[in-house]
Design an enzyme around this catalytic site. Structure first.
Site, PDB file in Angstrom:
ATOM      1  N   ASP A 173       2.812 -34.655  -5.161  1.00 20.97           N
ATOM      2  CA  ASP A 173       1.633 -34.308  -4.599  1.00 20.97           C
ATOM      3  C   ASP A 173       0.672 -34.675  -4.499  1.00 20.97           C
ATOM      4  O   ASP A 173      -0.122 -34.984  -5.227  1.00 20.97           O
ATOM      5  CB  ASP A 173       1.896 -32.808  -5.184  1.00 20.97           C
ATOM      6  CG  ASP A 173       2.406 -31.859  -5.470  1.00 20.97           C
ATOM      7  OD1 ASP A 173       3.820 -32.159  -4.593  1.00 20.97           O
ATOM      8  OD2 ASP A 173       2.508 -30.754  -5.818  1.00 20.97           O
ATOM      9  N   SER A 197       4.756 -31.285  -0.752  1.00 21.27           N
ATOM     10  CA  SER A 197       3.224 -32.339  -0.286  1.00 21.27           C
ATOM     11  C   SER A 197       2.592 -33.050  -0.548  1.00 21.27           C
ATOM     12  O   SER A 197       3.103 -34.246  -1.648  1.00 21.27           O
ATOM     13  CB  SER A 197       3.023 -31.459  -1.270  1.00 21.27           C
ATOM     14  OG  SER A 197       2.031 -30.814  -0.711  1.00 21.27           O
ATOM     15  N   ASP A 236       3.580 -25.128   1.375  1.00 23.13           N
ATOM     16  CA  ASP A 236       2.337 -26.217   1.052  1.00 23.13           C
ATOM     17  C   ASP A 236       1.860 -26.537   2.685  1.00 23.13           C
ATOM     18  O   ASP A 236       2.764 -27.742   3.371  1.00 23.13           O
ATOM     19  CB  ASP A 236       2.981 -27.293   0.282  1.00 23.13           C
ATOM     20  CG  ASP A 236       3.298 -26.714  -1.124  1.00 23.13           C
ATOM     21  OD1 ASP A 236       3.646 -25.504  -1.099  1.00 23.13           O
ATOM     22  OD2 ASP A 236       3.727 -27.668  -2.086  1.00 23.13           O
ATOM     23  N   GLU A 242       1.145 -27.475  -9.929  1.00 27.65           N
ATOM     24  CA  GLU A 242       1.831 -28.428  -8.816  1.00 27.65           C
ATOM     25  C   GLU A 242       0.444 -29.027  -8.624  1.00 27.65           C
ATOM     26  O   GLU A 242      -0.875 -28.837  -8.230  1.00 27.65           O
ATOM     27  CB  GLU A 242       2.091 -27.770  -8.045  1.00 27.65           C
ATOM     28  CG  GLU A 242       3.899 -27.229  -8.933  1.00 27.65           C
ATOM     29  CD  GLU A 242       4.730 -26.477  -7.623  1.00 27.65           C
ATOM     30  OE1 GLU A 242       5.547 -27.183  -7.548  1.00 27.65           O
ATOM     31  OE2 GLU A 242       4.040 -25.505  -7.947  1.00 27.65           O
TER      32      GLU A 242
END
Length: 636
Positions: free
Chosen positions: A220, A136, A65, A319
């Site tokens: 994220d 991430s 990522d 995600e």
């Protein structure tokens, strides 16, 4: 704090949408299929040979990522004093309990030579461990020239199963003709760890009936700054008690998204499949949003809103949300896997025909806050095109706006699953980028215009069609390396890699600082910047406590059911017809590919059950019984 439970929620990824996404993978329609890349041209990333954050020694690392430092308003990759900056998750392959930390990479702005990228080192130094890790996020440039980093702080101590929290820190960089180094990391603190009402907390997750089958997500963070300077975070989460996971979600008509025939057929399909019914009752993925205060380098949460998109009953994981503003519209993208959904038959079909189940989904709205409409009817934007264990398999798609082209986005990703899934010595590495066209009718089209690996800035020198491949065994530019065609997929390894390989740790706290506290890095290591000690983490803005009605009380937060400025979202029901183009392209049928076991997803006690369509079901079931053939088959 006032709660209006009748307020409209955001859009839904429905069971019908999940079917559309999975079918797009099967059909390999070139409108959505990820381009085939020339396997022989793919290289390990030279800049991934660096000082490892956990061992403090030089090592070859996987890179997965990744996200650029972006201009705070336009979203373009920032030209930061002549350099382009990218932050990436990296780690040594096959490390027990994971080696997942974030590093700063840089190159001259506009330089698309993959070998020219350099590594400024682990952002939080080289005393890191596998108990507290960084996942991430996103990053933008502050008004004072510092970099504001948003990322996921993950805690696996005391038998925790990935206690994820949204975090931030301010990076001060030294930049000269010799490169970029990290001068200091300041103002490190946790921003958000769920509120319980809009978004599930870790405590709610651990108190669920079936924790081992649950999937917890709070990660994220993607920062969006409006022209007036207001900053928001869009993030991956699971829904809270506002609209919670439960077996009752199976009885919520809105979660199906099709006509009566589709909905009833799907309903009985779930009832007659114990595994899928459990997955459906646990699925509660969400793309969430919150507003930050106006202190750019010492941010706090100001307001928390209902999810922009929820995936109740359909999927437990969406995600890496990514918002791109093109013209006057906001495009919300996310990466997902059909295997995280509640249709095992659909997932098995993807695996049998293509060998992978990954996709990118997208939504469009006239306002950041919604309401969002799925692109291409089902939301599918990208569909896997090669088996998961090929060198050219990709994931973790991230869209970047293309300067001068307000109807296009550059898609970046990483290549090869982690831990040598495509063969010993094939490290996870940056993939070639490619272009997706955004059409006026809210559809998208993949353009076969590839770049070198790791090209984040599309310009006249970016296009390199030599990176494109073909789905033909033995071809000079084949998308498969010799020996990959027909190679069985080790799904236990793939699933382990996709979940970052983390397991609960023994309840022994490290002796090196507070939980989630970056440790003092070693200095003098090759390629390792000299980094000051990050500030002591601030106490999070508040933890959820529940009264008898499960109403959260969180100091410092203001909750709004009706999503405010710029607009109020409404409940979107996706009744669109999925694309059924006859131009299906090439299909890969690897007879040796094994059917995978679905990754375990989640279940918690439901706070509320929706029985809204039982009456409708009973009324129309008799007339549709013969049409659906339910008497003859209990499970489609």
């Amino acid at each position: 704090m006032n709660f209006s439970k009748s307020a409209e929620k955001g859009a839904k990824l429905t069971f019908k949408d999940l079917e559309g996404i999975g079918n797009a993978i099967v059909k390999q329609d070139p409108q959505y299929a990820v381009p085939y890349f020339n396997a022989k041209e793919i290289k390990n990333m030279p800049a991934s040979y660096t000082v490892d954050a956990q061992t403090g020694k030089m090592a070859h690392l996987d890179v997965w990522d990744s996200w650029p430092v972006q201009d705070s308003v336009t979203g373009y990759v920032s030209n930061y004093k002549g350099y382009q900056l990218v932050i990436a998750m990296m780690g040594i392959p096959n490390t027990p309990n994971g080696d997942n930390h974030i590093y700063l990479l840089y190159n001259k702005y506009g330089d698309n030579d993959f070998s020219h990228w350099r590594n400024a080192g682990s952002i939080f130094g080289t005393n890191e461990n596998n108990v507290y890790q960084e996942w991430s996020g996103s990053a933008i440039v502050n008004d004072n020239g510092t970099i504001q980093l948003f990322y996921t702080s993950n805690d696996t101590s005391d038998y925790k199963l990935n206690d994820q929290r949204l975090a931030t820190a301010t990076l001060n960089l030294d930049v000269d003709d010799n490169g970029v180094s990290i001068k200091s990391v300041d103002n490190y603190h946790i921003l958000f760890e769920g509120d319980g009402f809009h978004y599930q907390t870790y405590d709610q997750f651990t108190n669920g009936k079936n924790r081992k089958n649950d999937d917890y997500c709070l990660r994220d963070p993607h920062v969006v700054q409006l022209e007036n300077g207001d900053r928001y975070l869009v993030f991956e989460a699971n829904t809270g008690t506002e609209d919670y996971q439960s077996d009752g979600q199976i009885y919520n008509w809105a979660n199906y998204g099709g006509d009566d025939a589709f909905n009833i057929k799907s309903f009985f399909k779930l009832l007659n499949n114990k595994k899928d019914r459990e997955l459906a009752s646990l699925a509660n993925g969400a793309l969430g949003i919150l507003k930050l205060n106006d202190d750019q380098t010492n941010l706090k949460v100001e307001e928390v809103y209902s999810p922009l998109v929820s995936t109740l009953m359909a999927s437990d994981e969406v995600e890496r949300p990514d918002v791109v503003k093109l013209g006057n519209k906001y495009y919300l993208f996310s990466a997902t896997r059909v295997s995280r959904g509640s249709n095992s038959e659909l997932n098995a079909k993807d695996i049998k025909i293509v060998g992978d189940n990954v996709a990118m989904i997208g939504y469009v709205s006239d306002n950041l806050m919604g309401k969002y409409k799925p692109l291409n009817n089902s939301g599918v934007v990208l569909a896997a095109s090669v088996p998961a264990n090929w060198r050219t398999a990709t994931y973790s798609y991230y869209a970047v706006p293309v300067e001068g082209h307000p109807d296009q986005v550059l898609i970046t990703s990483y290549m090869s699953n982690k831990d040598f899934a495509s063969g010993e010595g094939n490290y996870a590495t940056w993939a070639p980028s490619f272009i997706v066209q955004i059409n006026p009718d809210d559809t998208t089209t993949v353009l076969a215009r590839a770049t070198n690996q790791g090209d984040w800035v599309w310009d006249d020198s970016s296009r390199n069609d030599n990176m494109l491949g073909v789905l033909k065994e033995g071809a000079v530019n084949s998308a498969a390396l010799p020996g990959e065609w027909g190679k069985p997929v080790d799904w236990s390894s793939i699933n382990r890699s996709s979940s970052l390989g983390l397991k609960p740790h023994q309840p022994v706290q490290p002796k090196t600082g507070q939980p989630n506290q970056p440790n003092q890095p070693k200095t003098g290591q090759p390629n390792q910047p000299k980094i000051g000690q990050p500030d002591q983490p601030d106490k999070p803005a508040g933890k959820t406590s529940f009264d008898s009605k499960n109403s959260p009380v969180i100091p410092g937060y203001t909750f709004k059911e009706v999503q405010g400025n710029p607009s109020q979202p409404s409940n979107a029901t996706n009744n669109g017809v999925i694309n059924t183009s006859t131009n299906t392209g090439s299909k890969v049928n690897n007879g040796a590919v094994n059917s995978p076991e679905l990754p375990q997803t989640g279940e918690n006690n439901s706070q509320s059950q929706t029985m809204s369509f039982i009456g409708i079901l009973l009324a129309i079931f008799g007339s549709l019984l013969g049409f659906l053939g339910i008497k003859k088959r209990r499970n489609d």
